[in-house]
Design an enzyme around this catalytic site. Structure first.
Site, short mmCIF file in Angstrom:
data_model
loop_
_atom_site.label_atom_id
_atom_site.label_comp_id
_atom_site.label_asym_id
_atom_site.label_seq_id
_atom_site.Cartn_x
_atom_site.Cartn_y
_atom_site.Cartn_z
N THR A 79 0.81 -1.22 0.00
CA THR A 79 0.00 0.00 0.00
C THR A 79 0.84 1.26 0.00
O THR A 79 0.48 2.27 -0.62
CB THR A 79 -0.93 0.00 1.22
OG1 THR A 79 -0.15 -0.23 2.41
CG2 THR A 79 -1.99 -1.10 1.10
N GLU A 155 -0.29 -4.89 11.40
CA GLU A 155 -1.06 -5.76 10.52
C GLU A 155 -1.29 -7.11 11.20
O GLU A 155 -0.54 -7.54 12.07
CB GLU A 155 -0.33 -5.96 9.18
CG GLU A 155 -0.12 -4.68 8.39
CD GLU A 155 -1.42 -4.02 7.98
OE1 GLU A 155 -2.42 -4.73 7.76
OE2 GLU A 155 -1.45 -2.78 7.89
N ASN A 228 -13.42 -8.36 -0.04
CA ASN A 228 -12.36 -9.19 -0.60
C ASN A 228 -12.86 -10.54 -1.12
O ASN A 228 -12.13 -11.25 -1.79
CB ASN A 228 -11.27 -9.44 0.45
CG ASN A 228 -10.50 -8.18 0.78
OD1 ASN A 228 -9.91 -7.56 -0.09
ND2 ASN A 228 -10.53 -7.79 2.05
N ARG A 333 -40.21 -4.63 -23.95
CA ARG A 333 -38.83 -4.73 -24.41
C ARG A 333 -38.32 -3.35 -24.81
O ARG A 333 -39.10 -2.39 -24.86
CB ARG A 333 -38.75 -5.74 -25.56
CG ARG A 333 -38.98 -7.18 -25.09
CD ARG A 333 -39.15 -8.14 -26.24
NE ARG A 333 -37.97 -8.13 -27.11
CZ ARG A 333 -37.95 -8.71 -28.31
NH1 ARG A 333 -39.05 -9.30 -28.79
NH2 ARG A 333 -36.85 -8.67 -29.05
N HIS A 363 -54.78 -8.89 -24.14
CA HIS A 363 -54.11 -10.12 -23.71
C HIS A 363 -53.57 -10.91 -24.89
O HIS A 363 -54.05 -10.82 -26.01
CB HIS A 363 -55.06 -11.03 -22.90
CG HIS A 363 -56.50 -10.88 -23.24
ND1 HIS A 363 -57.47 -10.65 -22.29
CD2 HIS A 363 -57.15 -10.89 -24.43
CE1 HIS A 363 -58.65 -10.55 -22.88
NE2 HIS A 363 -58.48 -10.69 -24.17
#
Length: 460
Positions: A79, A155, A228, A333, A363
């Protein structure tokens, strides 16, 4: 006013996601994680924003465009090394620099503002954003002395057993004096278990120089959630969805069961609209006021005006004007435009078609590549036959026309205003104003045909 800068960390591969897609581009409620982060950073009015890219750099740059500058980390050396890549872009900048990871989509701009204010109030060279984690496994721990002053960040893999018992964790968000940040980064080494250049080592370097290092503890741990794994992505999506639904309800939308309703981040919904359980609303959809979205409807990139009723239907990339209704079990659509007071009943499919005000399609009907005027009645089982095997063709139907049930309209044809198509017709030619078109075989009855059957059916 002190200048504010930001660095977004987006260079990691994210191997635990087990995906071909760069980790920070995985979506949470319709937006990539890094887009969520950038949106909140932008809201704090930064003078400079730099995104550190590495794996999938071109994809990240394509997703974010010119909203940010970019610095490339060609080798993943930690980092601290990543942040150092922004030096060429920020070396002349004054003021404060925020550092945040691109895989933390739940942070809010208000939290960044609070961090800036705390940093300035303490006169700090560096301020760490921390939180209390119910389960701190995997996070860097914030180690304080008896007076509560930050001693260091350690860490997980470098922590002692005692340090691993600490629940105050480093969220990965920092505010630094910009000039002191880059000066300290040049002193960071990779003498640790991972053999990487840790950004967290900057804290100890600043302390050794006599600079003030502060830590601001935020209240909401969920906000600091890093992603992660796929499981963490699902959890972040759940938290974001709760936040989105709560905001809509606060704005006057009734969501019957928020835990069973999915709404993307870019969706807008008007007051007094009711949303039933099992609904998905995605993309850049806008829904007006006083609408009803029935259970198990799915809506993508739609514009839905006021007082529209949607019942158990799938709608995508189209427009429904005010006071119309659709469903159940119908499909809009792309490129459909439905006028005002239109009724689309059950099992109706509309594609690349415009339907005028007060028209009724009851319908079992397909309307494709067509323009229908106002006040038309389309009977059951009508098919607008638009494809000849090579090309699509268009049909126009004028105002107040009547199309009988089980008719086929073979494009391209023009059906004029106030014309009538008899049920069961297959229309291949234009129908003129006030005409009735009949295109079907004439009925023939065969007398006494029953007796000619080879055998009498049972039970008849």
């Amino acid at each position: 006013m002190t200048t504010k800068n930001a660095i977004i960390m987006a260079a990691g591969k994210g191997t635990r996601m087990k995906s071909k897609l760069v980790k920070v581009l995985h979506q949470v409620c319709g937006k990539s994680m890094v887009d969520h982060v950038l949106t909140q950073v932008e809201a704090t009015h930064m003078a400079n924003i730099v995104t550190i890219v590495g794996h999938g750099a071109k994809d990240v740059e394509a997703a974010l465009g010119d909203r940010t500058e970019y610095a490339v980390q060609t080798e993943q050396l930690g980092t601290g090394h990543a942040v150092l890549q922004a030096e060429s872009l920020l070396k002349d900048a004054d003021g404060m620099t925020l550092i945040v990871s691109g895989d933390t989509p739940l942070f809010k701009a208000e939290t960044f503002e609070e961090l800036f204010e705390y940093h300035q109030a303490k006169g700090a060279a560096g301020t760490i954003l921390t939180s209390k984690a119910p389960n701190p496994q995997g996070y860097g721990r914030v180690v304080r002395n008896r007076l509560g002053i930050v001693e260091k960040i350690v860490e997980q893999k470098d922590a002692t057993k005692e340090e691993q018992e600490i629940h105050e964790i480093n969220t990965g968000v920092y505010c630094f004096d910009n000039q002191k940040l880059f000066a300290a980064l040049h002193e960071v080494t990779n003498d640790n278990a991972q053999g990487e250049y840790y950004l967290t080592d900057v804290i100890q370097i600043m302390k050794n120089q006599g600079d003030v290092v502060a830590a601001y503890q935020m209240d909401d741990f969920d906000e600091s959630m890093g992603v992660n794994t796929r499981a963490a992505l699902a959890q972040a999506t759940k938290v974001m969805q709760q936040r989105i639904n709560a905001q809509h309800m606060e704005n006057g939308v009734s969501i019957i069961n928020p835990d069973d309703t999915y709404i993307d981040a870019g969706v807008k919904i008007g007051a007094d609209t009711i949303i039933e359980p099992g609904v998905l609303i995605k993309g850049h959809t806008t829904i007006g006021e006083d609408c009803f979205i029935g259970a198990h409807s799915e809506i993508h990139d739609m514009v839905i005006e006021d007082r529209v009723r949607v019942t158990a239907s799938f709608l995508e990339d189209s427009i429904m004007h005010a006071d119309s209704n659709i469903g159940p079990y119908s499909h809009l659509r792309p490129q459909a435009e439905i006028g005002e007071h239109v009724h689309l009943g059950n099992f109706v499919e509309v594609k690349k078609a415009k339907i005028g005000n007060r028209t009724k399609v009851g319908h079992l009907t397909y309307v494709g590549d067509a323009t229908l005027g106002q006040d038309i009645n389309v009977g059951c089982g009508v098919v607008f036959v638009n494809y000849d095997g090579v090309n699509k063709h268009h049909t126009n139907v004028g105002d107040s026309a009547f199309i009988g049930s089980n008719s086929n309209i073979i494009a391209p044809v023009e059906v004029a205003d106030h014309s009538f198509i008899a049920a069961g017709s297959t229309i291949t030619d234009d129908v003129n104003f006030h005409d009735m078109a009949i295109a079907r075989a004439r009925q023939t009855n065969k007398p006494d045909f029953w007796g000619r059957l080879p055998h009498e059916p049972e039970n008849m």
